[in-house]
Motif scaffolding. Structure first.
Motif, PDB file in Angstrom:
ATOM      1  N   GLY A 239       0.772  -1.448   0.062  1.00  0.00           N
ATOM      2  CA  GLY A 239      -0.082  -0.034  -0.061  1.00  0.00           C
ATOM      3  C   GLY A 239       0.689   1.314   0.190  1.00  0.00           C
ATOM      4  O   GLY A 239       0.409   2.484   0.166  1.00  0.00           O
ATOM      5  N   GLU A 240       2.068   0.967   0.077  1.00  0.00           N
ATOM      6  CA  GLU A 240       2.946   2.358  -0.001  1.00  0.00           C
ATOM      7  C   GLU A 240       4.056   2.139  -0.619  1.00  0.00           C
ATOM      8  O   GLU A 240       4.661   1.097  -0.900  1.00  0.00           O
ATOM      9  N   ILE A 241       4.878   3.241  -0.881  1.00  0.00           N
ATOM     10  CA  ILE A 241       6.354   3.386  -1.399  1.00  0.00           C
ATOM     11  C   ILE A 241       7.277   4.245  -0.715  1.00  0.00           C
ATOM     12  O   ILE A 241       6.684   5.374  -0.370  1.00  0.00           O
ATOM     13  N   THR A 242       8.441   3.734  -0.233  1.00  0.00           N
ATOM     14  CA  THR A 242       9.202   4.710   0.409  1.00  0.00           C
ATOM     15  C   THR A 242      10.372   5.099  -0.559  1.00  0.00           C
ATOM     16  O   THR A 242      10.890   4.301  -1.340  1.00  0.00           O
ATOM     17  N   ARG A 255      -2.264   8.251 -10.323  1.00  0.00           N
ATOM     18  CA  ARG A 255      -3.281   7.566  -9.403  1.00  0.00           C
ATOM     19  C   ARG A 255      -4.284   6.900 -10.555  1.00  0.00           C
ATOM     20  O   ARG A 255      -4.536   7.378 -11.410  1.00  0.00           O
ATOM     21  N   ARG A 256      -4.990   5.970  -9.735  1.00  0.00           N
ATOM     22  CA  ARG A 256      -6.120   5.284 -10.558  1.00  0.00           C
ATOM     23  C   ARG A 256      -7.256   6.102 -10.921  1.00  0.00           C
ATOM     24  O   ARG A 256      -7.893   5.868 -12.091  1.00  0.00           O
ATOM     25  N   ASP A 257      -7.463   7.252 -10.402  1.00  0.00           N
ATOM     26  CA  ASP A 257      -8.605   8.249 -10.792  1.00  0.00           C
ATOM     27  C   ASP A 257      -8.079   9.191 -11.940  1.00  0.00           C
ATOM     28  O   ASP A 257      -8.903   9.990 -12.212  1.00  0.00           O
ATOM     29  N   GLY A 258      -6.926   8.955 -12.294  1.00  0.00           N
ATOM     30  CA  GLY A 258      -6.547   9.725 -13.640  1.00  0.00           C
ATOM     31  C   GLY A 258      -5.529  10.912 -13.099  1.00  0.00           C
ATOM     32  O   GLY A 258      -4.964  11.725 -14.049  1.00  0.00           O
ATOM     33  N   THR A 259      -5.522  11.255 -11.776  1.00  0.00           N
ATOM     34  CA  THR A 259      -4.786  12.464 -11.221  1.00  0.00           C
ATOM     35  C   THR A 259      -3.253  12.292 -11.508  1.00  0.00           C
ATOM     36  O   THR A 259      -2.785  10.995 -11.347  1.00  0.00           O
ATOM     37  N   VAL A 260      -2.414  13.194 -11.549  1.00  0.00           N
ATOM     38  CA  VAL A 260      -0.925  13.151 -11.862  1.00  0.00           C
ATOM     39  C   VAL A 260      -0.455  14.110 -10.893  1.00  0.00           C
ATOM     40  O   VAL A 260      -0.756  15.323 -10.776  1.00  0.00           O
ATOM     41  N   ALA A 261       0.652  13.748 -10.148  1.00  0.00           N
ATOM     42  CA  ALA A 261       1.487  14.483  -9.115  1.00  0.00           C
ATOM     43  C   ALA A 261       2.695  14.070  -9.027  1.00  0.00           C
ATOM     44  O   ALA A 261       2.980  12.803  -9.085  1.00  0.00           O
ATOM     45  N   GLY A 262       3.561  15.167  -9.009  1.00  0.00           N
ATOM     46  CA  GLY A 262       5.082  14.905  -8.778  1.00  0.00           C
ATOM     47  C   GLY A 262       5.229  14.466  -7.167  1.00  0.00           C
ATOM     48  O   GLY A 262       4.964  15.036  -6.468  1.00  0.00           O
ATOM     49  N   ILE A 263       6.046  13.328  -7.105  1.00  0.00           N
ATOM     50  CA  ILE A 263       6.515  13.044  -5.568  1.00  0.00           C
ATOM     51  C   ILE A 263       7.794  13.656  -5.231  1.00  0.00           C
ATOM     52  O   ILE A 263       8.913  13.229  -5.351  1.00  0.00           O
ATOM     53  N   PRO A 282      20.311  12.207   4.035  1.00  0.00           N
ATOM     54  CA  PRO A 282      18.902  12.289   3.358  1.00  0.00           C
ATOM     55  C   PRO A 282      17.799  11.729   3.943  1.00  0.00           C
ATOM     56  O   PRO A 282      18.132  10.580   4.416  1.00  0.00           O
ATOM     57  N   LYS A 283      16.645  12.120   4.026  1.00  0.00           N
ATOM     58  CA  LYS A 283      15.582  11.495   4.654  1.00  0.00           C
ATOM     59  C   LYS A 283      14.704  10.913   3.850  1.00  0.00           C
ATOM     60  O   LYS A 283      14.203  11.601   2.684  1.00  0.00           O
ATOM     61  N   PRO A 284      14.275   9.584   4.016  1.00  0.00           N
ATOM     62  CA  PRO A 284      13.458   9.279   3.066  1.00  0.00           C
ATOM     63  C   PRO A 284      11.882   9.760   3.242  1.00  0.00           C
ATOM     64  O   PRO A 284      11.463  10.079   4.530  1.00  0.00           O
ATOM     65  N   HIS A 285      11.004   9.465   2.397  1.00  0.00           N
ATOM     66  CA  HIS A 285       9.634   9.880   2.682  1.00  0.00           C
ATOM     67  C   HIS A 285       8.614   8.871   2.084  1.00  0.00           C
ATOM     68  O   HIS A 285       9.047   8.138   1.034  1.00  0.00           O
ATOM     69  N   ILE A 286       7.553   8.642   2.563  1.00  0.00           N
ATOM     70  CA  ILE A 286       6.723   7.543   2.354  1.00  0.00           C
ATOM     71  C   ILE A 286       5.478   8.356   1.466  1.00  0.00           C
ATOM     72  O   ILE A 286       5.003   9.153   1.976  1.00  0.00           O
ATOM     73  N   CYS A 287       5.083   7.411   0.668  1.00  0.00           N
ATOM     74  CA  CYS A 287       3.844   7.806  -0.277  1.00  0.00           C
ATOM     75  C   CYS A 287       2.848   6.750  -0.520  1.00  0.00           C
ATOM     76  O   CYS A 287       3.294   5.441  -0.761  1.00  0.00           O
ATOM     77  N   GLY A 288       1.595   6.942  -0.521  1.00  0.00           N
ATOM     78  CA  GLY A 288       0.778   5.819  -0.840  1.00  0.00           C
ATOM     79  C   GLY A 288       0.883   5.395  -2.075  1.00  0.00           C
ATOM     80  O   GLY A 288       0.884   6.129  -3.006  1.00  0.00           O
ATOM     81  N   PHE A 289       0.754   4.069  -2.415  1.00  0.00           N
ATOM     82  CA  PHE A 289       0.695   3.523  -3.605  1.00  0.00           C
ATOM     83  C   PHE A 289      -0.322   2.278  -3.916  1.00  0.00           C
ATOM     84  O   PHE A 289       0.338   1.122  -3.450  1.00  0.00           O
ATOM     85  N   GLN A 294      -0.058   3.945 -10.458  1.00  0.00           N
ATOM     86  CA  GLN A 294       1.603   3.794 -11.186  1.00  0.00           C
ATOM     87  C   GLN A 294       2.456   5.002 -10.954  1.00  0.00           C
ATOM     88  O   GLN A 294       2.040   6.117 -10.644  1.00  0.00           O
ATOM     89  N   ILE A 295       3.724   4.560 -11.104  1.00  0.00           N
ATOM     90  CA  ILE A 295       4.780   5.632 -10.703  1.00  0.00           C
ATOM     91  C   ILE A 295       5.883   5.675 -11.724  1.00  0.00           C
ATOM     92  O   ILE A 295       6.202   4.506 -12.113  1.00  0.00           O
ATOM     93  N   LEU A 296       6.068   6.654 -12.459  1.00  0.00           N
ATOM     94  CA  LEU A 296       7.157   6.766 -13.431  1.00  0.00           C
ATOM     95  C   LEU A 296       8.375   7.570 -12.819  1.00  0.00           C
ATOM     96  O   LEU A 296       8.350   8.477 -12.493  1.00  0.00           O
ATOM     97  N   PHE A 297       9.400   6.789 -12.846  1.00  0.00           N
ATOM     98  CA  PHE A 297      10.615   7.013 -12.415  1.00  0.00           C
ATOM     99  C   PHE A 297      11.287   7.557 -13.906  1.00  0.00           C
ATOM    100  O   PHE A 297      11.207   6.967 -15.077  1.00  0.00           O
ATOM    101  N   TYR A 298      12.363   8.565 -13.939  1.00  0.00           N
ATOM    102  CA  TYR A 298      12.796   9.137 -15.203  1.00  0.00           C
ATOM    103  C   TYR A 298      14.180   9.733 -14.957  1.00  0.00           C
ATOM    104  O   TYR A 298      14.422  10.195 -13.785  1.00  0.00           O
ATOM    105  N   THR A 299      15.138  10.088 -15.993  1.00  0.00           N
ATOM    106  CA  THR A 299      16.325  10.762 -15.739  1.00  0.00           C
ATOM    107  C   THR A 299      16.015  12.166 -16.468  1.00  0.00           C
ATOM    108  O   THR A 299      14.981  12.378 -17.306  1.00  0.00           O
ATOM    109  N   ASP A 300      16.732  13.166 -16.204  1.00  0.00           N
ATOM    110  CA  ASP A 300      16.603  14.326 -16.823  1.00  0.00           C
ATOM    111  C   ASP A 300      16.620  14.446 -18.349  1.00  0.00           C
ATOM    112  O   ASP A 300      16.306  15.587 -18.715  1.00  0.00           O
ATOM    113  N   GLY A 301      17.212  13.575 -19.021  1.00  0.00           N
ATOM    114  CA  GLY A 301      17.439  13.351 -20.444  1.00  0.00           C
ATOM    115  C   GLY A 301      16.032  13.379 -20.906  1.00  0.00           C
ATOM    116  O   GLY A 301      16.058  13.845 -22.371  1.00  0.00           O
ATOM    117  N   VAL A 302      15.110  12.953 -20.267  1.00  0.00           N
ATOM    118  CA  VAL A 302      13.562  12.900 -20.701  1.00  0.00           C
ATOM    119  C   VAL A 302      12.966  14.569 -20.768  1.00  0.00           C
ATOM    120  O   VAL A 302      12.606  15.131 -21.736  1.00  0.00           O
TER     121      VAL A 302
END
Length: 360
Positions: A239-242, A255-263, A282-289, A294-302
């Motif tokens: 249910g979450e991702i650190t 999100r499953r409802d179509g919203t998009v947000a940067g973590i 550095p301190k980790p932070h937790i986000c509901g998942f 879906q979560i998209l990770f990417y590099t700055d080349g994108v």
């Protein structure tokens, strides 16, 4: 697919070029013979017959080059008889020139072929290094579906300064996405150090802070004082991702409802390799998942890819392809959209890693 079409056009262009180059020696010899017949004895075109073996060595084998040299000699004798110069010093000099040019062309062909074999062997080594350094990510890990896209800025390269890895550990699925400062072989070497340290630490360390500290120690040992790696570490649980972000672009949550947000991390952290400049870890932070998120990770080349008018690629606004049923096909469609925006080769390596909770 845009990439496939570009690749097919490139292969067709290369095939046409090879055909033209292979036919060029014939055309040159025929043109020289025709010009000599038309001009007659007044103009000496016969020394230009050396162009036949000279052009043949560009794409042909040593035997093919020698054959064109013999063909040039065979054309020289009757043409010299036609011009009335057979057995005269002018024609003897032309024959010596053809023989010398053929020998030099045969040597050039031999050296070219040897170099091509060496490059082919190096390509095999590079592909083996790619399989070790950037291994394919699993399509499934726990209750996750994964997809990967990696585009190197170098046209013929398959690896570069971007890095990624996904491993399943007793603590859960852990991953890293990063970008090494700089380019070239030095960046690849640094990526190898980071991935090797992560693959070991991901299993040994109890949390992401321990993993990050292990990576920091490795980079401090092997890198210069001003070298660094931006990276984001993640650990997926029920249910979450650190997330632990070390100076890397924030991933996007769909999100499953179509919203998009940067973590976005609550506190900015320095990239790996610059830990000695930071006052705290550095301190980790937790986000509901949750399911169907879906979560998209990417590099700055994108996000730093520009189009013809200089506009950056608006990644957060172009995520509609990720609603597709198959994660890999969906991410491939997003990559094609990125390449279409660029209108040509990318200026920097671009990596994207998509995580999707099962339930789609």
């Amino acid at each position: 697919m845009i990439t496939l079409a570009i690749s097919k056009r490139r292969r067709r262009g290369q095939a046409r070029s090879q055909t033209v180059l292979r036919g060029l020696p014939f055309a040159v010899l025929a043109a020289v013979a025709a010009c000599d017949l038309i001009a007659g004895p007044s103009l000496g075109f016969l020394p230009l017959l050396t162009l036949g073996p000279t052009f043949a060595c560009v794409t042909g084998t040593v035997r093919r080059t020698a054959a064109f040299g013999a063909l040039a000699l065979a054309a020289c004798i009757p043409l010299a008889a036609y011009n009335g110069t057979l057995l005269k010093w002018q024609n003897n000099l032309t024959i010596a020139t053809i023989v010398s040019a053929t020998g030099a062309s045969m040597l050039a062909s031999h050296l070219r072929l040897r170099r091509e074999r060496e490059l082919a062997n190096l390509k095999l080594v590079a592909e083996a290094a790619q399989r070790v350094l950037l291994r394919p990510v699993p399509r499934r890990a726990g209750d996750l579906q994964l997809a990967l896209s990696y585009t190197s800025a170098a046209a013929e390269a398959r690896i570069g300064g971007d890095l990624y890895e996904v491993v399943t550990t007793p603590a859960g699925v852990r991953l890293i996405v990063g970008d090494v400062q700089g380019k070239g072989l030095q960046a690849v070497e640094t990526a190898a150090w980071v991935l090797g340290a992560f693959r070991e630490a991901a299993y040994d360390q109890p949390d992401l802070i321990g993993v990050a500290q292990r990576l920091e120690t490795t980079l401090t040992r092997h890198l210069g004082a001003e070298s660094f790696v931006t990276a984001i570490l993640a650990e997926v649980s029920d249910g979450e991702i650190t997330l632990l972000n070390c100076g890397h672009p924030a991933p996007l949550m769909l999100r499953r409802d179509g919203t998009v947000a940067g973590i976005v991390p609550p506190e900015e952290s320095l990239p790996l390799g610059l830990g000695s400049l930071a006052p705290a870890t550095p301190k980790p932070h937790i986000c509901g998942f949750g399911e169907q998120d879906q979560i998209l990770f990417y590099t700055d080349g994108v996000i730093e890819t520009r189009n013809a008018t200089g506009e950056f690629y608006p990644l957060a606004e172009r995520l509609s392809p990720l609603r597709g049923a198959d994660p890999q096909h969906a991410l491939d469609a997003l990559r094609e959209d990125l390449l279409e925006h660029a209108g040509g080769p990318l200026a920097d390596d671009a990596a994207m890693l998509l995580l999707r909770r099962q339930g789609y």
